[in-house]
Design a protein around this motif. Structure first.
Motif, PDB file in Angstrom:
ATOM      1  N   GLN A  58       0.848  -1.181   0.000  1.00 51.23           N
ATOM      2  CA  GLN A  58       0.000   0.000   0.000  1.00 51.23           C
ATOM      3  C   GLN A  58       0.890   1.240   0.000  1.00 51.23           C
ATOM      4  OE1 GLN A  58      -2.855   1.545  -0.204  1.00 51.23           O
ATOM      5  NE2 GLN A  58      -2.158   3.441   0.759  1.00 51.23           N
ATOM      6  N   GLY A  60       1.248   5.271   0.165  1.00 48.86           N
ATOM      7  CA  GLY A  60       0.688   6.564   0.537  1.00 48.86           C
ATOM      8  C   GLY A  60       1.597   7.673   0.057  1.00 48.86           C
ATOM      9  N   THR A  69      -1.863   4.670   5.349  1.00 50.02           N
ATOM     10  CA  THR A  69      -0.975   3.516   5.211  1.00 50.02           C
ATOM     11  C   THR A  69      -0.498   3.037   6.564  1.00 50.02           C
ATOM     12  OG1 THR A  69      -0.267   4.272   3.020  1.00 50.02           O
ATOM     13  CG2 THR A  69       1.185   2.724   4.175  1.00 50.02           C
ATOM     14  N   GLY A  81       3.802  -1.355   3.628  1.00 44.85           N
ATOM     15  CA  GLY A  81       3.590   0.024   3.240  1.00 44.85           C
ATOM     16  C   GLY A  81       4.786   0.670   2.577  1.00 44.85           C
TER      17      GLY A  81
END
Length: 283
Positions: A58, A60, A69, A81
């Motif tokens: 993920q 961000g 995140t 992340g």
């Protein structure tokens, strides 16, 4: 349905599951498109796992995304992340006098044990005019230094800025692990990335009919330098181009890449999974 008639809210059918699990190494679960609701994180993960995409990174790329995140990577074991300030964010924050404070927060979040990359950072000359170039380049150098300081991978956004991205990486010294997110370079750039030991991340663009030059470039990249991604909710692979992308559509990109590399899908999946864990560590 033709691409021209498809809306971003149409949900594509799930593709055929992959024979071996892979990683979507770049997705934005905090972003929605064209007024659609923000993705349901648990449902999105479950749909991806069902087709063989059992791990995701993920990303961000603004302060809100980085905070999101930080939260979801603790809530969902399938997620790791990456956090940074997108190159288009840096000049805006600088103009508002908020860049230094934003850097402090990004560095704090980047130290989280499940944040394994600094990114996406880099250069984007498509939307930022000449006045923003110096700020973008300064921001890129800051993120390179942060990745090296923390010993984390670097995920790079490069849009219409190939030469400057490669130059700055050479001048500042790239981190030990460097990923060209959504690679869009030519054959020469692909070869240079391999020579420098960078990873080339392949998005759904490889499935587009007009992406022959990209496929020619990817043909030059050894399996051990390849990663796969969605960049969801963007860059949805064919035949669903124009719909909202999601990690569950990675199998379409993997199968197209297997054709480009002239390898069976299982071989490619095994390489992609191994490469991802080499870049980001174990989930």
């Amino acid at each position: 349905m033709n691409d021209e008639n498809r809306t971003y809210r149409d949900k594509p059918e799930a593709p055929q599951p992959l024979p071996l699990a892979v990683v979507d190494n770049h997705t934005h679960l905090d972003i929605s498109r064209d007024g659609a609701p923000t993705p349901d994180v648990r449902r999105t993960i479950d749909e991806a796992v069902a087709v063989g995409v059992d791990r995701m990174v993920q990303v961000g790329c603004d302060l809100d995304g980085a905070r999101f995140t930080e939260r979801v990577i603790d809530e969902h074991p399938e997620l790791l992340g990456a956090v940074a300030l997108h190159p288009n964010e840096v000049p805006k924050l600088a103009e508002a006098g908020e860049l230094d404070a934003a850097y402090v927060e990004i560095e704090r979040i980047a130290q989280h044990s499940r944040v394994r990359a600094v990114g996406e950072t880099g250069l984007d000359y498509f939307r930022t005019g000449p006045d923003g170039i110096a700020g973008q380049q300064s921001g890129f150098r800051w993120h390179i230094a942060l990745a090296k300081k923390l010993g984390k991978a670097l995920q790079i956004h490069d849009r219409d800025a190939h030469d400057d991205v490669m130059r700055i990486l050479a001048e500042d010294g790239a981190p030990d692990v460097t990923v060209l997110h959504c690679f869009s370079g030519d054959v020469e750039m692909a070869r240079e990335c391999v020579e420098r030991g960078y990873y080339v991340s392949v998005a759904g663009v490889v499935t587009f009919k007009n992406a022959r030059d990209l496929r020619d470039a990817l043909a030059q990249v050894p399996l051990e330098n390849l990663l796969v991604e969605t960049d969801a909710p963007y860059l949805t692979p064919s035949p669903h181009r124009g719909a909202t992308n999601a990690p569950a559509l990675v199998p379409l990109t993997v199968r197209a890449l297997a054709e480009v590399k002239n390898v069976d899908v299982s071989t490619l999946c095994a390489a992609l999974s191994e490469n991802s864990e080499r870049v980001y560590g174990p989930w």
